[in-house]
Write an enzyme that holds these catalytic residues in place. Structure first.
Site: not given
Ligand code: PXP
Length: 256
Positions: A21, A81
């Site tokens: 982000h 990811e």
């Molecule tokens: N783990 C995975 C597999 C995700 O897709 C995400 C979001 O990209 C996160 C963790 C982290 O989530 P957040 O940004 O809501 O903390």
């Protein structure tokens, strides 16, 4: 200032900082700032154990060039990811990140909604997991906290699962939140029983992290959106330091 890491190593819960982000804010104006690689360097300095980045098919935040630079410039393990597509597989094989977390992806979603349908997509996922494992990339599957799905992940040969904590974080405090927490506790115990390393993440904040961090069979949390949001008010280093402290306290270490 680097975190002191007062929790003993065996008990230490790893923190993967997701920097997607930072790229969302950059891309909102088509500028070249704020730079997610700079955020990753700060995360490294303030106690992150790894950097997580989601290269989405629509490149809405992280770009190919970010992945290239993260691989080149960051000393921490990179957790990529990725959706189970041939394009992403090819990118993973080219960059050889430390880990790849396979996530479901829908273009219209705001974020990763729900875990992978490992049972229904077994045939589709099998060659992806195998190719990544053969390339020495530590594969994790992003799944709902459901023992049957964990069994399927094990069958596929993935060494790691990441439990989706979104439903837990979204549930109102009280019975519903507690029910979601119990699902995570049971799934984490099951992962341990069947020999899967267990991670967790999605939607975690200072208010929701402690009960998840207390689960001893969880080895790693991946946290991004909240940390980047909090950074607007206190700076990224401070937001990571506080998350690290809460995680350490939950594991019986750190400063209360
Ligand atoms: N783990 C995975 C597999 C995700 O897709 C995400 C979001 O990209 C996160 C963790 C982290 O989530 P957040 O940004 O809501 O903390």
């Amino acid at each position: 200032m680097k975190s002191s890491g007062t929790t003993n190593t065996k008990n230490r819960l790893r923190l993967g900082v997701n920097i997607d982000h930072v790229a969302t804010i950059r891309n909102a104006r088509g500028s070249n700032y704020p730079d997610p690689v700079r955020a990753a360097k700060i995360a490294a300095e303030y106690g992150a154990d790894g950097i997580t980045a989601h290269l989405r098919e629509d490149r809405r935040h992280i770009t190919d060039s970010d992945i290239h630079r993260l691989s080149d410039e960051i000393n921490l393990p990179l957790n990529l990811e990725m959706a189970a597509t041939n394009e992403m597989l090819e990118i993973a094989i080219r960059h050889k990140p430390h880990a790849a977390c396979v996530v479901p992806e829908k273009r219209e979603e705001r974020t990763t909604e729900g875990g992978l349908d490992v049972i229904g997509q077994m045939k589709h996922l099998e060659p992806f997991v195998k190719t990544l494992v053969d390339a020495n990339i530590r594969v994790s599957l992003f799944v709902e906290p459901d023992p049957a799905v964990l069994d399927a992940a094990k069958k596929l040969g993935a060494p790691v699962v990441e439990l989706h904590t979104g439903s837990y974080c979204d549930a109102p405090l009280g019975e519903k939140r507690n029910n979601e927490l119990q699902r995570i506790i049971k799934a984490a115990a099951h992962a341990d029983e069947i020999g899967l390393e267990c991670h967790a993440g999605h939607g975690l904040t200072f208010d929701s992290v402690t009960p998840v961090a207390e689960i001893k069979t969880i080895a790693e949390l991946n946290i991004g959106h909240f940390l980047v949001g909090e950074a607007i008010f206190v700076g990224l280093g401070s937001s990571i330091t506080e998350m690290r402290r809460l995680m350490d306290v939950a594991r019986g270490g750190g400063k209360k």
